[in-house]
Design a protein around this motif. Structure first.
Motif, PDB file in Angstrom:
ATOM      1  N   PHE A 116      93.664  30.646 -64.177  1.00  0.00           N
ATOM      2  CA  PHE A 116      94.728  31.457 -64.753  1.00  0.00           C
ATOM      3  C   PHE A 116      94.842  31.205 -66.263  1.00  0.00           C
ATOM      4  CE2 PHE A 116      96.581  32.250 -60.556  1.00  0.00           C
ATOM      5  CZ  PHE A 116      96.121  31.165 -59.837  1.00  0.00           C
ATOM      6  N   TYR A 165      97.910  31.636 -69.066  1.00  0.00           N
ATOM      7  CA  TYR A 165      99.298  31.943 -69.359  1.00  0.00           C
ATOM      8  C   TYR A 165      99.521  31.859 -70.867  1.00  0.00           C
ATOM      9  CZ  TYR A 165     100.788  31.414 -64.466  1.00  0.00           C
ATOM     10  OH  TYR A 165     100.970  31.563 -63.121  1.00  0.00           O
ATOM     11  N   LEU A 181     106.653  31.048 -69.379  1.00  0.00           N
ATOM     12  CA  LEU A 181     105.232  31.301 -69.236  1.00  0.00           C
ATOM     13  C   LEU A 181     105.023  32.691 -68.669  1.00  0.00           C
ATOM     14  CD1 LEU A 181     105.430  28.081 -69.147  1.00  0.00           C
ATOM     15  CD2 LEU A 181     103.266  28.211 -67.905  1.00  0.00           C
ATOM     16  N   LEU A 240      98.068  28.485 -72.183  1.00  0.00           N
ATOM     17  CA  LEU A 240      97.846  27.482 -71.143  1.00  0.00           C
ATOM     18  C   LEU A 240      96.887  28.009 -70.094  1.00  0.00           C
ATOM     19  CD1 LEU A 240     101.485  26.202 -70.489  1.00  0.00           C
ATOM     20  CD2 LEU A 240      99.753  25.191 -71.954  1.00  0.00           C
ATOM     21  N   VAL A 269      98.447  23.416 -55.431  1.00  0.00           N
ATOM     22  CA  VAL A 269      99.193  23.242 -56.673  1.00  0.00           C
ATOM     23  C   VAL A 269      98.328  23.565 -57.881  1.00  0.00           C
ATOM     24  CG1 VAL A 269     100.360  21.539 -58.103  1.00  0.00           C
ATOM     25  CG2 VAL A 269     100.667  21.517 -55.627  1.00  0.00           C
ATOM     26  N   LEU A 270      98.929  24.213 -58.868  1.00  0.00           N
ATOM     27  CA  LEU A 270      98.231  24.482 -60.115  1.00  0.00           C
ATOM     28  C   LEU A 270      98.095  23.224 -60.949  1.00  0.00           C
ATOM     29  CD1 LEU A 270      98.693  27.489 -59.416  1.00  0.00           C
ATOM     30  CD2 LEU A 270      99.214  27.862 -61.824  1.00  0.00           C
ATOM     31  N   PHE A 301      97.241  22.161 -64.812  1.00  0.00           N
ATOM     32  CA  PHE A 301      97.236  22.779 -66.126  1.00  0.00           C
ATOM     33  C   PHE A 301      96.405  21.995 -67.130  1.00  0.00           C
ATOM     34  CE2 PHE A 301     100.283  26.267 -66.172  1.00  0.00           C
ATOM     35  CZ  PHE A 301     100.947  26.078 -64.974  1.00  0.00           C
ATOM     36  N   GLY A 302      95.874  22.725 -68.119  1.00  0.00           N
ATOM     37  CA  GLY A 302      95.293  22.097 -69.281  1.00  0.00           C
ATOM     38  C   GLY A 302      96.374  21.716 -70.281  1.00  0.00           C
ATOM     39  N   ALA A 303      95.955  21.091 -71.369  1.00  0.00           N
ATOM     40  CA  ALA A 303      96.906  20.601 -72.370  1.00  0.00           C
ATOM     41  C   ALA A 303      97.426  21.708 -73.274  1.00  0.00           C
ATOM     42  CB  ALA A 303      96.266  19.516 -73.215  1.00  0.00           C
TER      43      ALA A 303
END
Lengths: 115, 116
Positions: free
Chosen positions: A33, A35, A43, A90, A103-104, A106-108
């Motif tokens: 994904f 965002y 988001l 994101l 669960v997702l 996320f990157g930084a």
């Protein structure tokens, strides 16, 4: 430790430039994904992908495109950057199946400034 | 429309006290998932807690617990014994099923500051 890596933490680009935001995950996740995060707006989903070479529009796809040639990599492309695309971007990924059950991660984030 | 609403843009709490962040949502689904995510300053988003709508028992993760009121479509997050490291943006999120696809829809967030 599982990771979602966004190649650039900070970018500064000029109006009209083509911009590539890269995201790589090492968890063999099917779902990826992109965002956009803006203060007071939370988001908002730009694009997502459930499989290689597959993409679906999110809520705000205008001005963006994506590419997923390999399972681990999901790229966000701004064909002609504009100042209103200045934002935090994101990337996230999740495993096969229902999003709720997976669960997702996320990157930084990539903070893009368009001048 | 299926949406997520966080009515408190900012909140503050003293260290060691308890704070509750509110979230309401709107859906016509009977079974779904709800989440609270935390985004510390300049750090990545992480999952705090998850609730499955068909489970009546409220989810709990250490100092974090939810008050899930399905009929009222309310999903608040309670943080007990607040710590300085709890300072972050908190986002409530909901899995939206639309056109055969699933996506995670986020609220606008609540900025929580824990004061020493």
């Amino acid at each position: 430790d599982v990771k979602v890596t966004q190649s650039s933490r900070y970018l500064v680009k000029r109006t009209g430039e083509k911009v590539f935001l890269e995201c790589v995950q090492d968890m063999d996740h099917e779902n990826m994904f992109w965002y956009r995060q803006d203060p007071g707006l939370g988001l908002r989903l730009i694009y997502f992908s459930y499989d290689v070479k597959m993409k679906e529009k999110g809520d705000i796809p205008e001005g963006y495109s994506v590419s997923r040639e390999k399972k681990e990599r999901f790229s966000l492309i701004l064909e002609s950057a504009s100042t209103n695309q200045t934002s935090m971007y994101l990337c996230a990924s999740s495993g096969q199946g229902a999003i709720g059950a997976n669960v997702l991660t996320f990157g930084a984030g990539s903070r893009l400034t368009v001048l | 429309a299926q949406t997520v609403t966080q009515s408190q843009p900012e909140m503050s709490v003293q260290e060691a006290e308890t704070v509750t962040l509110s979230c309401t949502y709107d859906t016509s689904e009977s079974n779904y998932y709800l989440f609270w995510y935390k985004q510390p300053p300049s750090r990545q988003m992480i999952l705090v807690i998850r609730q499955e709508a068909y489970k009546q028992q409220n989810a709990t993760e250490n100092r974090f617990s939810v008050n899930f009121q399905k009929a009222a479509k309310s999903f608040s997050l309670k943080i007990s014994d607040s710590q300085l490291g709890d300072t972050a943006m908190y986002f409530c999120a909901f899995v939206l099923t639309q056109g055969g696809s699933e996506k995670l829809v986020f609220g606008k967030g609540t900025k929580l500051t824990v004061n020493p």
